[in-house]
Design an enzyme around this catalytic site. Structure first.
Site, mmCIF file in Angstrom:
data_model
loop_
_atom_site.group_PDB
_atom_site.id
_atom_site.type_symbol
_atom_site.label_atom_id
_atom_site.label_comp_id
_atom_site.label_asym_id
_atom_site.label_seq_id
_atom_site.Cartn_x
_atom_site.Cartn_y
_atom_site.Cartn_z
ATOM 1 N N PRO A 35 0.845 -1.182 -0.047
ATOM 2 C CA PRO A 35 0.092 -0.003 0.073
ATOM 3 C C PRO A 35 0.613 1.220 -0.151
ATOM 4 O O PRO A 35 0.705 2.053 -0.748
ATOM 5 C CB PRO A 35 -0.813 -0.112 1.242
ATOM 6 C CG PRO A 35 -0.945 -1.595 1.721
ATOM 7 C CD PRO A 35 0.183 -2.133 1.260
ATOM 8 N N THR A 47 3.010 2.327 -4.930
ATOM 9 C CA THR A 47 3.313 4.001 -5.144
ATOM 10 C C THR A 47 3.700 4.527 -3.798
ATOM 11 O O THR A 47 2.977 4.499 -2.970
ATOM 12 C CB THR A 47 2.022 4.562 -5.605
ATOM 13 O OG1 THR A 47 1.656 3.835 -6.820
ATOM 14 C CG2 THR A 47 1.883 6.114 -5.839
ATOM 15 N N LYS A 50 4.864 9.085 -11.467
ATOM 16 C CA LYS A 50 3.477 8.477 -10.990
ATOM 17 C C LYS A 50 2.836 9.435 -10.175
ATOM 18 O O LYS A 50 1.600 9.414 -10.245
ATOM 19 C CB LYS A 50 3.734 7.153 -10.202
ATOM 20 C CG LYS A 50 2.669 6.762 -9.461
ATOM 21 C CD LYS A 50 1.671 6.020 -10.415
ATOM 22 C CE LYS A 50 0.420 5.604 -9.667
ATOM 23 N NZ LYS A 50 -0.686 5.136 -10.155
ATOM 24 N N LYS A 52 -3.522 9.116 -0.178
ATOM 25 C CA LYS A 52 -2.126 8.975 0.037
ATOM 26 C C LYS A 52 -1.165 9.475 -0.861
ATOM 27 O O LYS A 52 -0.309 10.301 -0.709
ATOM 28 C CB LYS A 52 -1.845 7.425 0.284
ATOM 29 C CG LYS A 52 -0.425 7.259 0.173
ATOM 30 C CD LYS A 52 -0.295 5.617 -0.152
ATOM 31 C CE LYS A 52 -0.593 5.592 -1.702
ATOM 32 N NZ LYS A 52 0.003 4.382 -2.259
HETATM 33 P P1 NAD Z 1 -4.441 -3.124 -1.844
HETATM 34 O O1 NAD Z 1 -4.568 -2.441 -0.283
HETATM 35 O O2 NAD Z 1 -5.577 -3.808 -2.305
HETATM 36 O O3 NAD Z 1 -3.459 -4.234 -1.506
HETATM 37 C C1 NAD Z 1 -2.142 -4.141 -0.861
HETATM 38 C C2 NAD Z 1 -1.917 -5.495 -0.337
HETATM 39 O O4 NAD Z 1 -0.535 -5.513 0.472
HETATM 40 C C3 NAD Z 1 -2.928 -6.095 0.694
HETATM 41 O O5 NAD Z 1 -3.487 -7.380 0.519
HETATM 42 C C4 NAD Z 1 -2.368 -6.175 1.964
HETATM 43 O O6 NAD Z 1 -2.641 -7.408 3.065
HETATM 44 C C5 NAD Z 1 -0.821 -6.361 1.646
HETATM 45 N N1 NAD Z 1 0.122 -6.123 2.629
HETATM 46 C C6 NAD Z 1 0.222 -5.092 3.414
HETATM 47 N N2 NAD Z 1 1.391 -5.040 4.230
HETATM 48 C C7 NAD Z 1 2.101 -6.265 3.916
HETATM 49 C C8 NAD Z 1 3.323 -7.003 4.268
HETATM 50 N N3 NAD Z 1 3.937 -6.476 5.485
HETATM 51 N N4 NAD Z 1 3.545 -8.268 3.882
HETATM 52 C C9 NAD Z 1 2.854 -8.695 3.038
HETATM 53 N N5 NAD Z 1 1.561 -8.177 2.530
HETATM 54 C C10 NAD Z 1 1.429 -7.042 2.942
HETATM 55 O O7 NAD Z 1 -3.926 -2.094 -2.628
HETATM 56 P P2 NAD Z 1 -3.689 -2.209 -4.411
HETATM 57 O O8 NAD Z 1 -4.811 -1.455 -4.757
HETATM 58 O O9 NAD Z 1 -3.181 -3.598 -4.611
HETATM 59 O O10 NAD Z 1 -2.413 -0.993 -4.454
HETATM 60 C C11 NAD Z 1 -0.981 -1.526 -4.253
HETATM 61 C C12 NAD Z 1 -0.107 -0.224 -4.736
HETATM 62 O O11 NAD Z 1 -0.455 0.059 -5.933
HETATM 63 C C13 NAD Z 1 -0.759 1.010 -3.857
HETATM 64 O O12 NAD Z 1 0.724 1.659 -3.587
HETATM 65 C C14 NAD Z 1 -1.406 1.755 -4.723
HETATM 66 O O13 NAD Z 1 -1.300 3.316 -4.505
HETATM 67 C C15 NAD Z 1 -1.070 1.164 -6.174
HETATM 68 N N6 NAD Z 1 -1.872 1.515 -7.187
HETATM 69 C C16 NAD Z 1 -3.016 1.039 -7.002
HETATM 70 C C17 NAD Z 1 -3.865 1.094 -8.215
HETATM 71 C C18 NAD Z 1 -5.564 0.540 -8.050
HETATM 72 O O14 NAD Z 1 -6.180 0.798 -9.068
HETATM 73 N N7 NAD Z 1 -5.896 -0.132 -6.948
HETATM 74 C C19 NAD Z 1 -3.421 1.539 -9.407
HETATM 75 C C20 NAD Z 1 -2.023 1.876 -9.581
HETATM 76 C C21 NAD Z 1 -1.351 2.037 -8.305
#
Ligand code: NAD
Length: 296
Positions: free
Chosen positions: A66, A96, A171, A246
């Site tokens: 995250p 990100t 980004k 964020k």
């Molecule tokens: P999300 O919250 O769905 O997934 C994050 C995952 O990380 C969760 O499953 C969580 O359990 C896991 N996690 C957290 N701490 C952990 C640890 N210590 N060890 C192992 N796993 C851990 O978030 P997302 O939507 O998949 O986004 C991930 C990243 O990508 C973020 O930085 C977000 O800003 C970026 N992003 C998201 C999107 C989108 O459309 N969702 C698009 C572009 C970029």
């Protein structure tokens, strides 16, 4: 084909890991949420009981977490994995996060003789599922060339924008624009609806006119306008409003660090903060439109 350790299997990481498997890579996964690990196993990955366990014989380590604190925690924390990454492995962080955090982790990796790139993505959950993400890469050219075959299994566009941390800066520029555009698109449709216009017809017109954007065409914030948009399923899935909050905060910090002016970005950051306070932080960020529609 590579042996890949993949850490963080959320909305984005889950389908990205699945695409690596589909393209013939051997993928070991870990997430704190067992159901997320199970979904990846169902897609053909093998489960690990901890982030360290994914590393066994990894040639490439990918993280999709995250925020900065999660990335710094996983790599550099008390039980951080950096010390246990096999010699010669390439590290790719797709989360990100703050450019300064990306540089901090990559400098620590370099001190261990490991190459690391920041490769945040654009394209949303649909792009992650379809394997059409855009990767925005900061780091050394030869590290990117090593990463390219792996990135190509998850995306179709790769931009090398500069040294370590530069991927994160680019980004943030993209997401700041997206955050502002989503909020103003919601405002514009709400204005039309207040005048009795049909939001669908208004959006269709805007989608082929100069107000056109990803917010009108793909992720329209008005319920019922686009069947597959989060707005039409109660704003579930998609890109969480708190993640946009964020990113807006990171953009403000990035602006302050160089004395840049981002007046619209600062207003929009406050809108996503208000959306969080209204209890919609976990919903898709297009729910920001409800700031002006839900309390009537
Ligand atoms: P999300 O919250 O769905 O997934 C994050 C995952 O990380 C969760 O499953 C969580 O359990 C896991 N996690 C957290 N701490 C952990 C640890 N210590 N060890 C192992 N796993 C851990 O978030 P997302 O939507 O998949 O986004 C991930 C990243 O990508 C973020 O930085 C977000 O800003 C970026 N992003 C998201 C999107 C989108 O459309 N969702 C698009 C572009 C970029």
């Amino acid at each position: 084909m590579s042996r890949i350790a993949f850490i963080g299997l959320g909305n984005m990481g889950g389908p990205m890991a699945a695409n690596l498997v589909k393209n013939g890579h051997t993928v070991r996964v870990f997430d704190l949420v067992p159901a997320a690990v199970q979904a990846a196993v169902d897609a053909g990955a093998s489960a690990s009981a901890s982030a360290r366990e994914t590393l066994a014989d990894a040639e490439v380590v990918i993280s999709m977490l995250p925020a900065s604190r999660h990335v710094e925690g996983v790599y550099l924390g008390d039980d951080g994995i950096l010390a246990a990454i096999p010699a010669g492995a390439l590290v790719i962080d797709c989360s990100t996060i703050a450019p300064a955090s990306a540089r901090k982790v990559s400098e620590a990796a370099a001190a261990r003789g490991l190459q690391m790139i920041d490769a945040p993505v654009s394209g949303g959950t649909a792009g992650a599922q379809a394997g059409t993400l855009t990767f925005i890469v900061g780091g050394e050219e030869d590290a990117l060339e090593r990463a390219r075959p792996v990135l190509q299994a998850m995306g179709k566009n790769i931009f090398h924008v500069g040294a370590s941390g530069a991927g994160q800066v680019a980004k943030l520029c993209n997401n700041m624009a997206l955050g502002v555009i989503m909020a103003v698109t919601g405002e514009a449709i709400a204005l039309g609806v207040a005048h009795g216009l049909d939001p669908k017809v208004l959006s269709q017109m805007m989608a082929v006119s100069t107000g056109r954007s990803w917010a009108t065409e793909v992720c329209n914030p008005w319920p019922g306008v686009l069947e597959n948009a989060p707005a039409s399923r109660g704003y579930s899935g998609g890109f969480g409003s708190d993640l946009m909050l964020k990113d807006m905060g990171l953009a403000v910090e990035a602006a302050m660090s160089v004395g840049a002016s981002i007046p619209l970005g600062e207003v929009a950051r406050n809108l996503y903060s208000m959306n969080h306070q209204a209890g919609r932080g976990k919903l898709d960020f297009s729910s920001v439109v409800q700031l002006i529609t839900s309390e009537k």
